[in-house]
Design a protein around this motif. Sequence first.
Motif, PDB file in Angstrom:
ATOM      1  N   ALA A  29      20.073 -21.852  23.610  1.00 36.79           N
ATOM      2  CA  ALA A  29      21.026 -21.773  22.160  1.00 36.79           C
ATOM      3  C   ALA A  29      20.408 -21.546  21.058  1.00 36.79           C
ATOM      4  CB  ALA A  29      21.360 -23.108  22.090  1.00 36.79           C
ATOM      5  N   GLY A  30      19.173 -20.953  21.116  1.00 44.43           N
ATOM      6  CA  GLY A  30      18.224 -21.559  19.798  1.00 44.43           C
ATOM      7  C   GLY A  30      18.508 -20.102  19.286  1.00 44.43           C
ATOM      8  N   HIS A  31      18.663 -19.034  19.494  1.00 41.29           N
ATOM      9  CA  HIS A  31      19.071 -17.951  19.512  1.00 41.29           C
ATOM     10  C   HIS A  31      20.547 -17.971  17.729  1.00 41.29           C
ATOM     11  CE1 HIS A  31      17.447 -13.514  18.503  1.00 41.29           C
ATOM     12  NE2 HIS A  31      19.496 -13.426  18.479  1.00 41.29           N
ATOM     13  N   ASN A  32      21.479 -18.131  18.479  1.00 42.88           N
ATOM     14  CA  ASN A  32      22.118 -18.567  17.000  1.00 42.88           C
ATOM     15  C   ASN A  32      22.668 -19.886  16.696  1.00 42.88           C
ATOM     16  OD1 ASN A  32      22.458 -15.905  17.165  1.00 42.88           O
ATOM     17  ND2 ASN A  32      24.152 -16.846  19.120  1.00 42.88           N
ATOM     18  N   ASN A  33      21.624 -21.126  17.279  1.00 45.05           N
ATOM     19  CA  ASN A  33      22.030 -22.468  17.044  1.00 45.05           C
ATOM     20  C   ASN A  33      21.205 -23.035  16.622  1.00 45.05           C
ATOM     21  OD1 ASN A  33      25.851 -22.320  16.683  1.00 45.05           O
ATOM     22  ND2 ASN A  33      25.103 -21.862  19.750  1.00 45.05           N
ATOM     23  N   PRO A  34      20.756 -23.993  16.265  1.00 48.55           N
ATOM     24  CA  PRO A  34      19.763 -24.922  16.443  1.00 48.55           C
ATOM     25  C   PRO A  34      19.355 -24.961  17.864  1.00 48.55           C
ATOM     26  CG  PRO A  34      21.336 -25.846  14.681  1.00 48.55           C
ATOM     27  CD  PRO A  34      22.204 -24.921  15.688  1.00 48.55           C
ATOM     28  N   GLY A  35      18.202 -25.313  18.618  1.00 50.59           N
ATOM     29  CA  GLY A  35      17.402 -25.469  19.505  1.00 50.59           C
ATOM     30  C   GLY A  35      16.255 -24.630  19.364  1.00 50.59           C
ATOM     31  N   GLY A  36      16.146 -23.911  20.492  1.00 54.35           N
ATOM     32  CA  GLY A  36      14.833 -22.923  20.964  1.00 54.35           C
ATOM     33  C   GLY A  36      13.456 -23.030  22.068  1.00 54.35           C
ATOM     34  N   GLY A  37      12.666 -22.646  21.819  1.00 51.30           N
ATOM     35  CA  GLY A  37      11.816 -22.976  23.014  1.00 51.30           C
ATOM     36  C   GLY A  37      11.165 -24.361  22.903  1.00 51.30           C
ATOM     37  N   PHE A  38      10.550 -24.833  21.880  1.00 48.48           N
ATOM     38  CA  PHE A  38      10.211 -25.543  20.995  1.00 48.48           C
ATOM     39  C   PHE A  38      10.744 -27.171  21.495  1.00 48.48           C
ATOM     40  CE2 PHE A  38       7.824 -28.848  18.475  1.00 48.48           C
ATOM     41  CZ  PHE A  38       7.209 -29.230  18.962  1.00 48.48           C
ATOM     42  N   ILE A  39      11.588 -27.633  20.728  1.00 49.68           N
ATOM     43  CA  ILE A  39      12.384 -28.578  21.058  1.00 49.68           C
ATOM     44  C   ILE A  39      13.302 -28.585  22.956  1.00 49.68           C
ATOM     45  CG2 ILE A  39      14.793 -27.591  20.587  1.00 49.68           C
ATOM     46  CD1 ILE A  39      13.455 -31.337  19.991  1.00 49.68           C
ATOM     47  N   GLY A  40      13.356 -27.582  23.416  1.00 50.20           N
ATOM     48  CA  GLY A  40      14.101 -27.317  24.508  1.00 50.20           C
ATOM     49  C   GLY A  40      12.705 -27.387  25.632  1.00 50.20           C
ATOM     50  N   GLY A  41      11.788 -26.912  25.513  1.00 47.45           N
ATOM     51  CA  GLY A  41      10.736 -27.732  25.754  1.00 47.45           C
ATOM     52  C   GLY A  41      10.458 -29.042  25.450  1.00 47.45           C
ATOM     53  N   LEU A  77       0.712 -16.448  28.670  1.00 46.61           N
ATOM     54  CA  LEU A  77       0.866 -14.284  29.214  1.00 46.61           C
ATOM     55  C   LEU A  77       2.065 -14.035  29.441  1.00 46.61           C
ATOM     56  CD1 LEU A  77      -1.500 -14.494  32.792  1.00 46.61           C
ATOM     57  CD2 LEU A  77      -1.717 -13.119  30.487  1.00 46.61           C
ATOM     58  N   ILE A  78       3.116 -15.131  29.287  1.00 47.92           N
ATOM     59  CA  ILE A  78       4.753 -14.183  29.010  1.00 47.92           C
ATOM     60  C   ILE A  78       4.899 -14.289  28.205  1.00 47.92           C
ATOM     61  CG2 ILE A  78       6.815 -14.779  29.446  1.00 47.92           C
ATOM     62  CD1 ILE A  78       6.361 -16.354  31.500  1.00 47.92           C
ATOM     63  N   ALA A  79       3.818 -15.004  26.409  1.00 49.01           N
ATOM     64  CA  ALA A  79       4.801 -14.806  25.216  1.00 49.01           C
ATOM     65  C   ALA A  79       3.155 -13.071  25.251  1.00 49.01           C
ATOM     66  CB  ALA A  79       3.858 -15.330  24.499  1.00 49.01           C
ATOM     67  N   ILE A  80       2.436 -13.577  25.625  1.00 45.45           N
ATOM     68  CA  ILE A  80       1.677 -11.752  25.425  1.00 45.45           C
ATOM     69  C   ILE A  80       2.254 -10.724  25.266  1.00 45.45           C
ATOM     70  CG2 ILE A  80      -0.519 -10.502  25.229  1.00 45.45           C
ATOM     71  CD1 ILE A  80      -2.286 -13.659  24.866  1.00 45.45           C
ATOM     72  N   ALA A  81       2.538 -10.705  26.986  1.00 47.60           N
ATOM     73  CA  ALA A  81       3.192  -9.735  27.811  1.00 47.60           C
ATOM     74  C   ALA A  81       4.420  -9.110  27.041  1.00 47.60           C
ATOM     75  CB  ALA A  81       3.222 -10.126  29.050  1.00 47.60           C
ATOM     76  N   THR A  82       5.477 -10.105  26.145  1.00 49.41           N
ATOM     77  CA  THR A  82       6.179  -9.478  25.698  1.00 49.41           C
ATOM     78  C   THR A  82       6.171  -8.799  24.109  1.00 49.41           C
ATOM     79  OG1 THR A  82       6.486 -11.311  24.850  1.00 49.41           O
ATOM     80  CG2 THR A  82       8.180 -11.175  26.421  1.00 49.41           C
ATOM     81  N   GLY A  83       5.117  -9.201  23.710  1.00 48.34           N
ATOM     82  CA  GLY A  83       4.298  -8.446  22.489  1.00 48.34           C
ATOM     83  C   GLY A  83       3.721  -7.387  23.084  1.00 48.34           C
ATOM     84  N   PRO A 116      12.196 -13.657  26.856  1.00 51.35           N
ATOM     85  CA  PRO A 116      11.181 -14.088  27.299  1.00 51.35           C
ATOM     86  C   PRO A 116       9.909 -14.800  26.232  1.00 51.35           C
ATOM     87  CG  PRO A 116      11.529 -11.933  27.638  1.00 51.35           C
ATOM     88  CD  PRO A 116      12.328 -12.511  26.332  1.00 51.35           C
ATOM     89  N   PHE A 117       9.600 -14.538  25.446  1.00 52.77           N
ATOM     90  CA  PHE A 117       8.626 -15.032  24.441  1.00 52.77           C
ATOM     91  C   PHE A 117       9.013 -16.681  23.979  1.00 52.77           C
ATOM     92  CE2 PHE A 117       7.050 -16.176  20.273  1.00 52.77           C
ATOM     93  CZ  PHE A 117       5.470 -15.445  20.444  1.00 52.77           C
ATOM     94  N   ASP A 118      10.208 -16.610  23.814  1.00 49.36           N
ATOM     95  CA  ASP A 118      10.468 -18.054  23.991  1.00 49.36           C
ATOM     96  C   ASP A 118      10.516 -18.800  24.969  1.00 49.36           C
ATOM     97  OD1 ASP A 118      11.294 -19.579  21.574  1.00 49.36           O
ATOM     98  OD2 ASP A 118      13.484 -19.498  22.379  1.00 49.36           O
ATOM     99  N   LEU A 119      10.286 -18.151  26.008  1.00 51.17           N
ATOM    100  CA  LEU A 119      10.012 -18.561  27.391  1.00 51.17           C
ATOM    101  C   LEU A 119       9.117 -19.169  27.652  1.00 51.17           C
ATOM    102  CD1 LEU A 119      11.268 -19.674  30.185  1.00 51.17           C
ATOM    103  CD2 LEU A 119      10.449 -17.209  31.118  1.00 51.17           C
ATOM    104  N   GLY A 120       8.021 -18.178  27.696  1.00 49.39           N
ATOM    105  CA  GLY A 120       6.214 -19.143  27.413  1.00 49.39           C
ATOM    106  C   GLY A 120       6.312 -19.428  26.568  1.00 49.39           C
ATOM    107  N   VAL A 121       6.293 -19.715  24.819  1.00 47.22           N
ATOM    108  CA  VAL A 121       6.750 -21.124  24.292  1.00 47.22           C
ATOM    109  C   VAL A 121       6.749 -22.429  24.763  1.00 47.22           C
ATOM    110  CG1 VAL A 121       7.978 -22.243  21.943  1.00 47.22           C
ATOM    111  CG2 VAL A 121       6.961 -19.757  22.555  1.00 47.22           C
ATOM    112  N   TYR A 122       8.002 -22.098  26.076  1.00 54.19           N
ATOM    113  CA  TYR A 122       8.781 -23.159  25.946  1.00 54.19           C
ATOM    114  C   TYR A 122       7.840 -23.969  27.579  1.00 54.19           C
ATOM    115  CZ  TYR A 122      12.194 -25.372  29.788  1.00 54.19           C
ATOM    116  OH  TYR A 122      12.811 -26.643  30.623  1.00 54.19           O
ATOM    117  N   LEU A 123       7.235 -23.281  28.287  1.00 56.47           N
ATOM    118  CA  LEU A 123       6.505 -23.457  29.333  1.00 56.47           C
ATOM    119  C   LEU A 123       4.917 -24.004  28.479  1.00 56.47           C
ATOM    120  CD1 LEU A 123       6.235 -20.367  32.213  1.00 56.47           C
ATOM    121  CD2 LEU A 123       6.955 -22.402  31.958  1.00 56.47           C
ATOM    122  N   VAL A 124       4.953 -23.188  27.130  1.00 55.38           N
ATOM    123  CA  VAL A 124       3.436 -24.190  27.168  1.00 55.38           C
ATOM    124  C   VAL A 124       3.753 -25.313  26.551  1.00 55.38           C
ATOM    125  CG1 VAL A 124       1.370 -23.861  25.362  1.00 55.38           C
ATOM    126  CG2 VAL A 124       2.475 -22.053  26.767  1.00 55.38           C
TER     127      VAL A 124
END
Lengths: 141, 94
Positions: A29-41, A77-83, A116-124
């Motif tokens: 939901a992090g793209h359009n609503n409150p949420g995202g990789g940090f709080i999900g993690g 690595l996932i976050a850097i690879a998307t960049g 995928p960038f958010d996935l990297g944040v989530y895993l970290v």
Amino acid sequence: MKSNDVMLHTLTRVVTFIILAFSVYLFFAGHNNPGGGFIGGLMTASALLLMYLGFDMKSMKKALPFNYTSMIAVGLLIAIATGVSSMLFGYPFLTQFFEYYQIPILGETELTTALPFDLGVYLVVVAIALTIILTIAEDDA
Amino acid sequence: MFDILLLICLCLIAVSILACIYRIIKGTSMPDRVIALDTIGINLIAAIAIFSVLLHTRAFFEVILLIGILSFVGTIAFARFIERGVVIERKRDQ
């Protein structure tokens, strides 16, 4: 002393899946609503922490054979690879793209490279939170 | 009129949180304080729900579930600590 935590174990098994579902919802939901990789993690970490509280370290190591320190590296690595992947097409570092696709069950869906960038944040976040807590818990009390 | 009603509810919740804070400060035993903290969490959930009605927004609904989960995990951790002396055990039943 033998302990008997039937109530705690039953409750933990049910509640953990509710918290995990909530964390996945927050992550997407992090793209359009409150949420995202940090709080999900953090929510995933609290669900796993609840399992660690209900059971013990030894059986949890058997149930979740993850190495959390290497999970930090995978997330970065996932976050850097998307960049870097946007640099391959001649755009600046971390340029994001989005496109609408027809997906069989979900219908028209917006797929972005921010996911995928958010996935990297989530895993970290998951790995760092659990590494801190388990490192503190592992010393001899 | 409806807003005044919601504000009165918020004031009552604030009074109830103050009563719980009194129990935390005075608290005759450790479990009393833990239960009072748990009750403060539940009162905060109610306060946020009333606030989101007052502000006409749905942005805080995740926070409600979040505080519920966090207060549950925290209470379980405190209960483990009071009963066993450790929060996360290394191996169960020796």
